[in-house]
Design an enzyme around this catalytic site. Sequence first.
Site, PDB file in Angstrom:
ATOM      1  N   VAL A  97       0.870  -1.179   0.000  1.00 45.54           N
ATOM      2  CA  VAL A  97       0.000   0.000   0.000  1.00 45.54           C
ATOM      3  C   VAL A  97       0.905   1.228   0.000  1.00 45.54           C
ATOM      4  O   VAL A  97       1.693   1.425   0.939  1.00 45.54           O
ATOM      5  CB  VAL A  97      -0.942   0.019   1.224  1.00 45.54           C
ATOM      6  CG1 VAL A  97      -1.806   1.274   1.194  1.00 45.54           C
ATOM      7  CG2 VAL A  97      -1.823  -1.233   1.243  1.00 45.54           C
ATOM      8  N   HIS A 101       3.144   3.903   6.126  1.00 44.17           N
ATOM      9  CA  HIS A 101       2.531   3.346   7.338  1.00 44.17           C
ATOM     10  C   HIS A 101       3.597   2.634   8.145  1.00 44.17           C
ATOM     11  O   HIS A 101       4.427   1.916   7.607  1.00 44.17           O
ATOM     12  CB  HIS A 101       1.377   2.395   7.014  1.00 44.17           C
ATOM     13  CG  HIS A 101       1.700   1.368   5.981  1.00 44.17           C
ATOM     14  ND1 HIS A 101       1.728   1.661   4.627  1.00 44.17           N
ATOM     15  CD2 HIS A 101       2.008   0.058   6.090  1.00 44.17           C
ATOM     16  CE1 HIS A 101       2.049   0.575   3.956  1.00 44.17           C
ATOM     17  NE2 HIS A 101       2.234  -0.419   4.825  1.00 44.17           N
ATOM     18  N   HIS A 103       4.319  -0.191  10.738  1.00 49.36           N
ATOM     19  CA  HIS A 103       3.779  -1.405  11.349  1.00 49.36           C
ATOM     20  C   HIS A 103       4.236  -1.465  12.809  1.00 49.36           C
ATOM     21  O   HIS A 103       5.428  -1.273  13.106  1.00 49.36           O
ATOM     22  CB  HIS A 103       4.323  -2.664  10.662  1.00 49.36           C
ATOM     23  CG  HIS A 103       3.876  -2.883   9.250  1.00 49.36           C
ATOM     24  ND1 HIS A 103       2.894  -3.789   8.915  1.00 49.36           N
ATOM     25  CD2 HIS A 103       4.289  -2.322   8.092  1.00 49.36           C
ATOM     26  CE1 HIS A 103       2.736  -3.792   7.598  1.00 49.36           C
ATOM     27  NE2 HIS A 103       3.571  -2.913   7.065  1.00 49.36           N
TER      28      HIS A 103
HETATM   29  P1  AMP Z   1       2.784  -3.154   3.432  1.00 47.33           P
HETATM   30  O1  AMP Z   1       2.941  -4.511   2.800  1.00 47.33           O
HETATM   31  O2  AMP Z   1       3.917  -2.732   4.287  1.00 47.33           O
HETATM   32  O3  AMP Z   1       2.395  -2.111   2.392  1.00 47.33           O
HETATM   33  O4  AMP Z   1       1.577  -3.284   4.449  1.00 47.33           O
HETATM   34  C1  AMP Z   1       0.246  -3.171   4.084  1.00 47.33           C
HETATM   35  C2  AMP Z   1      -0.561  -3.808   5.174  1.00 47.33           C
HETATM   36  O5  AMP Z   1      -1.906  -3.397   5.031  1.00 47.33           O
HETATM   37  C3  AMP Z   1      -0.560  -5.339   5.144  1.00 47.33           C
HETATM   38  O6  AMP Z   1      -0.021  -5.827   6.364  1.00 47.33           O
HETATM   39  C4  AMP Z   1      -2.037  -5.695   4.965  1.00 47.33           C
HETATM   40  O7  AMP Z   1      -2.410  -6.840   5.697  1.00 47.33           O
HETATM   41  C5  AMP Z   1      -2.732  -4.447   5.474  1.00 47.33           C
HETATM   42  N1  AMP Z   1      -4.057  -4.192   4.948  1.00 47.33           N
HETATM   43  C6  AMP Z   1      -4.484  -4.344   3.662  1.00 47.33           C
HETATM   44  N2  AMP Z   1      -5.763  -3.980   3.555  1.00 47.33           N
HETATM   45  C7  AMP Z   1      -6.169  -3.602   4.800  1.00 47.33           C
HETATM   46  C8  AMP Z   1      -7.396  -3.124   5.340  1.00 47.33           C
HETATM   47  N3  AMP Z   1      -8.493  -2.969   4.578  1.00 47.33           N
HETATM   48  N4  AMP Z   1      -7.450  -2.841   6.664  1.00 47.33           N
HETATM   49  C9  AMP Z   1      -6.356  -3.005   7.448  1.00 47.33           C
HETATM   50  N5  AMP Z   1      -5.175  -3.441   6.996  1.00 47.33           N
HETATM   51  C10 AMP Z   1      -5.079  -3.737   5.691  1.00 47.33           C
END
Ligand code: AMP
Length: 115
Positions: A97, A101, A103
Amino acid sequence: MSEDKTLFQKIIDREVDADIVYEDDQCVAFRDINPQAPTHILIVPRKPIPTVDDIEPEDEELVGHLFTVASDIADEEGLDNGYRTVFNCGDDGQQTVYHLHLHLLGGRQLSWPPG
Ligand code: AMP
């Protein structure tokens, strides 16, 4: 326009549901939909910075704020034995995404190095 928004911008704007655990004027924090630990929370700036590479000097205070929020949430979550904070960046970092963000992972013994 709405179609230009990232998924996380839609969560911030309450267009997509999420389990929000904290918010203030600079960021929103919600539980990851696919948790990798008992506590897995994403701390997201309201400002739509795509990646770590897009952080500008003017964002340094904001990015620091994400870490103090992470620490406060870790306290709330009872992560007294430690936790991990991670920014994934780009394809090799497995970022999926493109809205910055932080984590926050904890509640179990984490391994190192990550996969
Ligand atoms: P990244 O791979 O670092 O971009 O992390 C994106 C994170 O967003 C992943 O850990 C996903 O599980 C999480 N994610 C995707 N869609 C959603 C959502 N609708 N609500 C909460 N978390 C999400």
